[in-house]
Design an enzyme around this catalytic site. Structure first.
Site, PDB file in Angstrom:
ATOM      1  N   CYS A 126      15.072 -10.613  -1.511  1.00 35.84           N
ATOM      2  CA  CYS A 126      16.274  -9.840  -0.056  1.00 35.84           C
ATOM      3  C   CYS A 126      17.446  -9.365  -1.182  1.00 35.84           C
ATOM      4  O   CYS A 126      17.769 -10.157  -2.068  1.00 35.84           O
ATOM      5  CB  CYS A 126      16.443 -10.624   1.333  1.00 35.84           C
ATOM      6  SG  CYS A 126      14.837 -10.565   1.597  1.00 35.84           S
ATOM      7  N   CYS A 185      20.870  -8.155   4.104  1.00 41.56           N
ATOM      8  CA  CYS A 185      18.968  -8.419   5.041  1.00 41.56           C
ATOM      9  C   CYS A 185      19.692  -8.783   5.852  1.00 41.56           C
ATOM     10  O   CYS A 185      20.111  -9.767   6.152  1.00 41.56           O
ATOM     11  CB  CYS A 185      17.818  -8.887   4.374  1.00 41.56           C
ATOM     12  SG  CYS A 185      16.303  -9.218   5.018  1.00 41.56           S
ATOM     13  N   CYS A 196      14.880  -4.527   4.174  1.00 42.04           N
ATOM     14  CA  CYS A 196      15.885  -4.937   3.756  1.00 42.04           C
ATOM     15  C   CYS A 196      15.757  -3.678   2.255  1.00 42.04           C
ATOM     16  O   CYS A 196      16.930  -3.283   1.385  1.00 42.04           O
ATOM     17  CB  CYS A 196      16.949  -5.909   3.188  1.00 42.04           C
ATOM     18  SG  CYS A 196      16.246  -6.911   1.717  1.00 42.04           S
ATOM     19  N   CYS A 249      12.208 -15.979 -34.795  1.00 43.34           N
ATOM     20  CA  CYS A 249      12.527 -14.460 -35.239  1.00 43.34           C
ATOM     21  C   CYS A 249      13.485 -13.874 -35.773  1.00 43.34           C
ATOM     22  O   CYS A 249      13.806 -12.582 -35.888  1.00 43.34           O
ATOM     23  CB  CYS A 249      11.413 -13.357 -34.607  1.00 43.34           C
ATOM     24  SG  CYS A 249      10.692 -13.935 -33.416  1.00 43.34           S
TER      25      CYS A 249
END
Length: 350
Positions: A37, A41, A71, A317
């Site tokens: 949420c 909410c 929500c 890398c």
């Protein structure tokens, strides 16, 4: 996932108070319901121990949470178009589905439109969204599966081969061969986000950030090539890995000592060996590595081998940059690359 106690307390207070100033700042995953949420909410508030907090919706999805129907956290901060709402609903009908061009056509939606509008609203494409939902389910099954396996083992069940791995529904069964490889999955928290590892008792096979776009493909390729079942569990390797990563991020370790299973061509392995020769706190370029391998015309092949690396951080890398000095790309995201290089420079100077 947010781990700072101070931030957790702050965000939980905002969630309880339905503070609109925090909408879009965090997403709250509710462990008891499996939803996530935003701050305002109106649903009943859970206890703080049943909440996980995330900076982005993608992180919440990868943790196995689905959008709240009350929500609608994915609609913040703007109302979303009807076709995007429809796609979100379609994903929830079958979250394990892999989307193809024909699936968009059946809904009367152009895939390029979905890609563009999702990117505008959510900061990720629809493919990323659907993939994050799929992978979140698998990661969640791994977490819950660990408890099931522990319970089975405690009652005398001594073989992991009888368990289906969490990725089967998403990727299908690996090819049937005489010998099955069991790889154990572990999720390791770091300051840069959670990482996903695969190991057996002898080697580390994979280590990636969980939101890496190519992770699903890497897991699938590894399962097929090694005829592997992926189960939750701890090995000596992933426990050592967890310890060494914690030491690395707290500037107490400059080199890793984990045995690696390098699954690549002879050329790729030479490139990965060259990556390991780059000193901590230093960088190199694709061009320099090609020259180091006595093959100056293999710059693109070096770049492809760099991108094929399945063991982040341990095969560095991130230490490869563009010839012009710019950071260049990184599978884990450019901000992570910048963080890692800065961290390693600080270690070198300590």
């Amino acid at each position: 996932m947010i781990t700072s106690t101070e931030k957790i307390n702050e965000y939980y207070h905002a969630l309880v108070e339905k503070n609109p100033n925090y909408d879009g700042i965090f997403f709250a995953g509710i462990k008891t319901t499996g939803i996530f949420c935003h701050a305002t909410c109106t649903a009943r508030k859970p206890k703080i121990e049943n909440c996980s907090f995330f900076d982005t919706a993608e992180e919440a999805l990868l943790a196995g949470f689905r959008p709240c129907k009350i929500c609608h956290p994915l609609s913040y901060p703007k109302e979303i178009p009807d076709e995007i709402k429809q796609l979100v609903l379609e994903v929830e009908k079958n979250p394990e589905k892999r989307w193809q061009e024909c699936d968009f056509q059946k809904l009367g939606i152009h895939s390029a439109t979905a890609r563009r509008k999702f990117k505008e609203i959510y900061g990720m494409t629809f493919v990323q969204y659907a993939r994050s939902r799929r992978m979140g389910i698998a990661f969640k099954e791994l977490s819950s599966g660990a408890k099931v396996i522990d319970q089975q083992l405690s009652t005398g069940y001594d073989s992991a081969s009888g368990f289906n791995d969490a990725f089967t529904k998403i990727m299908g069964n690996p090819p049937k061969k005489a010998e099955i490889t069991i790889l154990y999955a572990s999720i390791i928290p770091t300051p840069l986000g959670r990482m996903f590892s695969l190991s057996d008792e002898h080697f580390l096979y994979l280590l990636e950030f969980m939101d890496r776009r190519g992770l699903e493909r890497e897991i699938e390729q590894l399962r097929k090539k090694r005829n592997a079942r992926i189960l939750p569990g701890k090995t000596d390797i992933n426990q050592q890995l967890s310890t060494q990563l914690e030491e690395y991020f707290t500037k107490r370790r400059t080199h890793f000592s984990i045995p690696l299973f390098l699954d690549g061509s002879p050329f790729q392995k030479r490139v990965w060996q060259a990556l390991n020769s780059i000193p901590i706190g230093k960088t190199s370029t694709y061009q320099k590595i090609a020259q180091q391998l006595n093959n100056p015309n293999a710059v693109r092949a070096v770049g492809n081998a760099n991108g094929a690396n399945k063991i982040a951080l341990l095969i560095p890398c991130h230490r490869v940059i563009n010839t012009n000095g710019e950071l260049g790309g990184y599978g884990g995201g450019i901000e992570r690359k910048r963080y890692l290089l800065d961290l390693e420079k600080e270690k070198r100077n300590d």
